[in-house]
Design a protein around this motif. Structure first.
Motif, PDB file in Angstrom:
ATOM      1  N   GLN A  46      40.382  44.588  34.854  1.00 35.01           N
ATOM      2  CA  GLN A  46      41.342  43.505  34.768  1.00 35.01           C
ATOM      3  C   GLN A  46      41.674  42.892  36.135  1.00 35.01           C
ATOM      4  N   PRO A  47      41.876  43.721  37.172  1.00 30.75           N
ATOM      5  CA  PRO A  47      42.142  43.110  38.478  1.00 30.75           C
ATOM      6  C   PRO A  47      41.014  42.187  38.926  1.00 30.75           C
ATOM      7  N   LYS A  48      39.781  42.577  38.618  1.00 31.87           N
ATOM      8  CA  LYS A  48      38.651  41.724  39.000  1.00 31.87           C
ATOM      9  C   LYS A  48      38.690  40.399  38.252  1.00 31.87           C
ATOM     10  N   PHE A  49      38.913  40.509  36.949  1.00 31.85           N
ATOM     11  CA  PHE A  49      39.006  39.280  36.152  1.00 31.85           C
ATOM     12  C   PHE A  49      40.076  38.367  36.728  1.00 31.85           C
ATOM     13  N   ARG A  50      41.187  38.965  37.075  1.00 27.35           N
ATOM     14  CA  ARG A  50      42.310  38.143  37.537  1.00 27.35           C
ATOM     15  C   ARG A  50      41.963  37.462  38.859  1.00 27.35           C
ATOM     16  N   GLU A  51      41.240  38.191  39.684  1.00 27.44           N
ATOM     17  CA  GLU A  51      40.795  37.575  40.934  1.00 27.44           C
ATOM     18  C   GLU A  51      39.929  36.355  40.672  1.00 27.44           C
TER      19      GLU A  51
ATOM     20  N   VAL B  98      42.155  37.901  30.949  1.00 29.43           N
ATOM     21  CA  VAL B  98      41.623  38.889  30.019  1.00 29.43           C
ATOM     22  C   VAL B  98      42.663  39.991  29.845  1.00 29.43           C
ATOM     23  N   GLY B  99      42.921  40.360  28.599  1.00 26.73           N
ATOM     24  CA  GLY B  99      43.967  41.358  28.355  1.00 26.73           C
ATOM     25  C   GLY B  99      43.557  42.353  27.291  1.00 26.73           C
TER      26      GLY B  99
END
Ligand SMILES: Cc1cc2nc3c(=O)[nH]c(=O)nc-3n(C[C@H](O)[C@H](O)[C@H](O)COP(=O)(O)OP(=O)(O)OC[C@H]3O[C@@H](n4cnc5c(N)ncnc54)[C@H](O)[C@@H]3O)c2cc1C
Ligand code: FES
Ligand code: FES
Lengths: 163, 292, 781
Positions: C449-454, C459-460
């Protein structure tokens, strides 16, 4: 208004039929109730569910959105003609059985007709392409996953059978 | 859900079809692909007393090039034929983007371009394409022939400029100009549903790769397809920077007045129309660079 | 007995017919001289019926008859109350059941006013236009909160209010629990379930044979035996004079068990009256209003927790829309009330609901049957609690699970089957652990999730637990009969709508009798083949009828062994029952075929000895003492386009425990289908009514059933905790897939869009991109 009747002649699954039909008779009703080919199902009569899909000169179409009189002179194929006369099932039928691609089976004839035509034209589809090709056929029972698996398998079976 | 009774006539020639239509006027309907008309008849929302089947008029279908830079599509040409004509899709790339959004293969095997445009559903893709591409429609009646621009063809919700004795016979589209890119995008709840909002964009650059012209049309956000060319004017001469494109999106949001439906509120429609405008312009722009 | 087939993914016996277009569905029934029926339905939701004039319609060529309520005479009666309210002290219940044709008043759009019988359905529809109806329109009761205000008109005049029922159930002392709580969270939740919308609509064919004094009715019902009994009584016939056949049915999911639909009542009467077979096939437009719905509830719920996240108590007050009539009793809201407790230890529970009459179509159970609503409330409350207390969402669930040594676990309140809500068996933590593992919960939160957010991607993840009370009584029966050709015939009273009963029952028989499942013919849903039974509902077919089939085939097995032992003059223990024959162990050449035993069991000469019956057959019944409780966990990873709010499911995992499994292939299919319907409910399907009670999206173009592109691939796994309540140890699974999906979606979307930090909470289902836009934009503004 006086009923408006027309004489039509067509072939379904290779058999010739000649009938007189009222102009407003839907092709789906004609197949099911006049010719007794009740394998073609009806789920909505407005073109969305896909249960009534048949082949018109080889192409999948909604039989609920055509008039019987429009089929005059055409060659139709329905689910009853899918399995070869030998009694074996068509590879798409076999794969649906093997993968549990049907539950109530009501959507099944439309799916078989749509997908045999599709796989004939696209022998090696991806899963996404299969899903796209299936998207015009609603199934309320299966969640589609097993149908998708069946179609991937059917494609392989058909590739093997092809000369 | 069975149609009310009607008299069915299989037209044997264009003149035959037009004569019948002249005789019966609004009481009669042409039957093309039947993919809008027959559902409406099954719901008994449409109750024509005469149905003039034009499917035997094979000369009404097909794609040709009347002169350089133009493609002419017969009204009876089915979506399926367009989808499979690689050359057509290359010269009119908006169609390559838009056709897969129209219903499903089974419907595209029957539905026709002329039926679509005559039906004039504002949420349909093709009226917006006609506007964006500045198509010209050739219209015939027993009395004669005329041509109208797409911008004059769509008169209102499900209404066109066609008179009760007229038929749309073909549509002429200009092919994509050099240094141009095109993109159609839409949002619908499911694949094949009518658009909540859709955008057709054609971007042309000048020699310095500045924006020379932009054609922009939307579907699903008004009673007719919306020509949003005016909102794109400020972009002319620009380098299509993010700001410039965003300004166009803002302009489009101001221009349109979507009415909302069971799937989307007007605010959502307006919002995503802006999003799609930006995405479509950017993609159209990128496609030029890729081609170059 | 071997278990060669029980538990194996045996391919289905029923497929061949279905795949070749040879299965008989209702509209395939063609009878000579058959007439066709169309119903005139009310276009307004609430009105007094002043006058109805059918004279013009009667004159139309091709029309044979037109009837209104008066024509039915004494046959016109409100339908029976199908399910009595459970005996809960202090409850109110005001039964009002539907009528065969509206007489004085219409109460929902779609309620039938008149019936046309004609030579074809086309002609019958033509004649509907000829009927003149005069109505005095009344204000429509659509909103369940407004319906209870004093200014609202009553749907049923004699009631004076729109209260259909009021029920209060209590466990422990919520007030005390709240007093001891670290935190109390209170929210309002709205959960709407939609319509089951099987691809085959409903239909009835009735054929009165005057000479034989026999009525045959083909009906897409889930409960043929009840239909027979009810119609026989209404028609003044003996039950033996009425045969009800539920042929192949194209999906049911609940509403096809509702009785008696006006069409079910009308057609047999018409057939008797006209002495001709009559057919009515519901069209899709009718289906949207004429077949029952499930729809919505509004919950005002609060949860009291200790600092460590342990639930101390829950209090819930909710309104339930029951539609114009409440024929199905309290099943749906009681399910909501009970299922809210979930797999958790909730020491104190105070729950009150009011069922409300509205001018909307009737509400009866649809797959999940109110369980979704309850699960959504508790699962969302736990999400909010986790955030408030700084506990991980999965962890707060784990901490509250009922421990394995606490079963049977009594929840002390009354369930829909009138028995106390008691969970028979379960082992919940491994199910949660498996689900978290399969979805990659920790890895997702820590790494992915941290990567997606970057990357700017939204994505959840969502995780929700549920229990499902299944397999309730009263009972089912089965008759197992070996035929002279060696094939085994099995008849039961339930109907089947695609659940694979033809195969799973055959598996049970095949193991007992040593035959192949393909040699077992199952007949379901024909009252002449099997006389008694209740029906297919509440995930009970496999559990209740399956056990009856098992008992009956065990009895036949005993008979066969006894007969063979007599024939061979050996001990039963020395016999082997396999491959369709009984042989003496160790002497393969010495055998007797089952078919031959069946013949011998029906001798031409000599007497049948006292205490025995002729025939190699047995009929047995099974009724569980109470329902078996299945459980499971769903988890999903979803991605939302931050600008358009379109959703894509990247991964979906289901881990469940429904006890012993007869056929894992069929079971997985049930779960797949349930999840697909759950996804429809969570994100696509919304019945959009205007304030006049008109359904604005009564077509499959606008009521959005998910397509193959909207349902993701699902990963399934299961654990097995057998039910002690039936010999086979099975629990039902028909509804499990559909129940927690809304809760999972709301949680995952909230996580994807980081709505918590924006102070947005998703407290309603269904959601949609447009609705998400409205909810998130309110806060942004
Ligand atoms: C399930 C489903 C989904 C659909 N989804 C979409 C979608 O997403 N996008 C979309 O654009 N469309 C969609 N459609 C509609 C489809 O594209 C139709 O084919 C199209 O709108 C009409 O074309 P047709 O040839 O079928 O015309 P018809 O239905 O035959 O005719 C439509 C109308 O046009 C008139 N007409 C036809 N031809 C002419 C002519 N040459 N001159 C004058 N009048 C004429 C007819 O009299 C009639 O009034 C969908 C249809 C279905 C059933
Ligand atoms: S019946 Fe033709 S598409 Fe549904
Ligand atoms: S199997 Fe029932 S609708 Fe597809």
């Amino acid at each position: 208004m006086q009923p408006d009747h027309h004489e039509i002649e067509l072939t379904v699954n290779g058999t010739r039929y000649r009938r007189t039909v009222e102009s407003r008779l839907l092709l789906s009703d004609f197949l099911r109730h006049e010719l007794g080919l009740a394998g073609t199902h009806v789920g909505c009569e407005h073109g969305v569910c896909g249960a009534c899909t048949i082949l018109l000169d080889g192409d999948p179409v909604r039989s609920c959105l055509m008039l019987a009189v429009q089929a005059n002179g055409h060659a139709l194929a329905t689910v009853e003609g899918l399995a070869p006369a030998s009694g074996e099932l068509h590879p798409v039928q076999q794969a649906m059985h093997a993968h549990h691609g049907l539950q109530c089976g009501y959507c099944t004839p439309g799916i078989l007709m749509t997908m045999t035509a599709y796989l004939n034209e696209h022998p090696s589809p991806s899963e996404d392409e299969v899903r796209e090709a299936l998207s015009g056929n609603l199934c309320r029972c299966t969640g589609y996953q097993n149908i998708v698996d069946a179609m991937m398998d059917a494609a392989a079976r058909m590739r093997e059978e092809a000369p | 859900m069975k149609p009310a009774p009607f008299k069915y006539v299989l037209a044997s020639s264009l003149d035959h079809a037009l004569a019948l239509k002249a005789e019966h006027g609004d009481e009669a309907r042409f039957l093309a692909g039947g993919q809008s008309l027959i559902p409406a008849m099954n719901f008994r929302l449409a109750r024509p007393s005469v149905l003039i089947d034009i499917n035997a008029l094979t000369r009404l279908s097909g794609i040709d090039r009347p002169e350089a830079g133009q493609v002419r599509v017969g009204a009876l040409t089915r979506y399926r034929a367009l989808e499979r004509d690689g050359e057509f899709l290359r010269s009119c790339p908006l169609f390559a983007d838009a056709l897969p959004h129209i219903a499903h293969p089974q419907v595209r095997n029957r539905g026709t371009i002329g039926g679509n445009l005559s039906h004039a559903d504002p949420a349909s893709e093709l009226p917006a394409l006609a506007i964006a591409m500045q198509a010209r429609m050739r219209i015939r009646s027993a009395a004669g022939e005329r041509t109208v621009a797409a911008s004059d063809f769509f008169a209102g919700l499900l209404t066109t400029d066609l008179a009760s004795d007229e038929m749309l016979v073909d549509i002429t589209y200009p092919v994509l100009a050099p240094r141009s890119g095109a993109c159609f995008m839409e949002i619908a709840r499911r694949r094949g549903d009518f658009a909540i909002a859709g955008v057709a964009a054609v971007v042309t650059l000048d020699e310095e790769r500045r924006c020379a012209s932009v054609r922009l049309a939307l579907c699903g956000v008004g009673e007719t397809p919306v020509d949003a060319g005016a909102a794109a004017l400020p972009m002319i001469g620009s380098r299509l920077t993010g700001d410039a494109v965003e300004a166009v999106a803002a302009g489009v949001r101001d221009l349109i007045a979507p009415s909302g439906n069971v799937h989307a509120s007007p605010d959502y429609q307006r919002h995503v129309a802006g999003v799609l405008v930006q995405r479509a312009i950017r993609t159209a722009h990128q496609r030029i660079s890729h081609a170059a | 007995m071997s278990t060669r087939f029980f538990g194996a993914p045996v391919k289905r016996n029923e497929d061949r017919k279905l795949l070749t277009g040879q299965a008989l569905f209702i509209d395939d029934v063609e009878l000579p001289d058959m007439l066709h029926v169309a119903f005139l339905r009310s276009q307004v939701a609430h009105a007094r019926l002043k006058q109805i004039d059918v004279s013009r319609a009667r004159q139309r060529p091709g029309v044979v008859a037109v009837y209104v309520a008066e024509d039915y005479g004494d046959y016109w009666q409100p339908g029976p109350l199908l399910v009595q309210p459970p005996p809960i002290p202090g409850s109110t219940f005001n039964p009002r059941t539907q009528v065969p044709l509206a007489r004085d008043k219409v109460r929902y759009v779609g309620e039938p006013l008149a019936v046309v019988v004609a030579e074809s359905r086309y002609l019958a529809e033509d004649a509907l236009d000829d009927i003149d109806v005069e109505l005095e329109t009344l204000p429509a009761v659509v909103d369940i909160e407004q319906a209870l205000t004093s200014s609202s008109v009553p749907v049923h005049d004699d009631l004076g209010s729109n209260v259909a029922a009021h029920v209060h159930q209590v466990k422990g002392d919520y007030r005390k629990a709240a007093a001891n709580a670290q935190i109390i969270l209170k929210r309002r939740f709205r959960y709407e379930h939609g319509i089951s919308s099987p691809i085959e609509t409903r239909g009835v064919v009735a054929h009165w044979n005057a000479r034989g004094q026999q009525m045959t009715i083909w009906d897409t019902t889930q409960a043929p035996v009840f239909i027979r009994n009810g119609l026989a009584a209404m028609l003044g016939l003996g039950e033996r004079q009425v045969r009800v056949i539920a042929p192949f049915v194209g999906g049911g999911f609940g509403p096809k068990i509702m009785m008696f639909y006006p069409e079910e009542v009308g057609l047999p009467w018409i057939s008797m009256r006209l002495n001709r077979p009559v057919k009515w096939i519901e069209d899709r437009l009718e289906h949207f209003v004429a077949t029952t719905h499930e729809r919505g509830q509004i919950h005002d719920a609060e949860i009291a927790l200790a600092a460590d996240g342990r639930i101390l108590g829950v209090k819930d007050v909710f309104l339930h829309d029951t539609g114009a009539y409440n024929t199905y009793g309290l099943t749906v809201p009681i399910n909501s009330q009970c299922t809210l407790l979930g797999p958790y230890v909730i020491p104190a529970y105070d729950s009150t609901f009011t069922a409300v009459f509205t001018n909307l179509p009737i509400v009866t159970p649809y797959r999940g049957a109110g369980r979704q609503h309850g699960v959504f409330v508790i699962e969302r409350l736990l999400d909010l609690a986790a955030r408030e207390l700084g506990i991980d969402r999965a962890e707060i669930r784990r901490r509250n699970l009922i421990p394995p040594d606490a079963f049977p676990y009594n929840n002390q309140i009354i369930f829909q089957d009138f028995a106390p809500l008691s969970y028979d068996s379960g082992n919940y933590e491994p199910v949660l652990a498996k689900a978290l593992d399969a979805i990659g919960y920790q890895r997702f939160l820590k790494e992915e999730q941290p990567k997606f957010r970057e990357e700017g991607r939204c994505v959840g993840i969502g995780v929700a637990c549920y229990v499902e009370g299944t397999g309730i009584g009263p009972y089912e029966g089965a008759k197992v009969q070996v035929q002279a050709n060696g094939k085994v015939n099995v008849a039961t009273g339930i109907g089947t709508q695609g659940q694979g009963h033809f195969t799973s029952f055959a598996q049970i028989v095949a193991d007992q009798l040593g035959v192949d499942p393909s040699d077992v013919d199952i007949v379901t849903g024909d009252t002449d083949q099997f006389y008694w039974g209740a029906g297919t509902f509440a995930s009970r077919g496999a559990v209740v009828a399956g056990n009856a089939v098992s008992e009956a085939s065990a009895a036949v097995r005993r008979k066969a062994l006894k007969l063979a032992a007599d024939a061979f003059e050996c001990a039963e223990e020395d016999l082997v029952l396999a491959d369709g024959k009984v042989s003496i162990a160790g002497i393969p050449g010495k055998f007797i075929r089952l078919g031959e035993l069946a013949q011998r069991a029906n001798p031409m000469r000599g007497a049948v000895r006292p205490g025995t019956e002729p025939g190699l057959e047995s009929t047995q019944y099974f009724g569980p003492p109470s329902g078996a409780t299945a459980n499971g966990v769903h988890a999903a990873i979803v991605e939302i386009d931050p600008l358009t709010l379109e959703l894509k499911v990247l991964k979906y995992v289901v881990v469940h425990d429904c006890g012993t499994v007869i056929n894992p292939m069929i079971l997985e299919g049930q779960i797949h289908g349930g999840v697909a319907q759950g996804i429809g409910n969570a994100f696509f399907e919304k019945l959009a009514f205007d304030d006049q009670g008109q359904l604005l999206n009564a077509s499959l173009a606008d009521y959005l059933l998910p397509t193959a592109l909207d349902v993701p691939r699902m990963e399934l796994d299961h654990t097995v905790t057998p039910s002690p309540l039936n010999p086979l140890g099975i629990k039902g699974a028909g509804e499990a897939g559909a129940i927690p999906v809304g809760a999972v979606f709301a949680q995952a979307i909230e996580d994807a869009l980081q709505l918590t930090s924006r102070k947005v909470e998703l407290l309603e289902i269904p959601l949609s991109p447009s609705r998400l836009f409205e909810l998130t934009r309110q806060e942004d503004a």
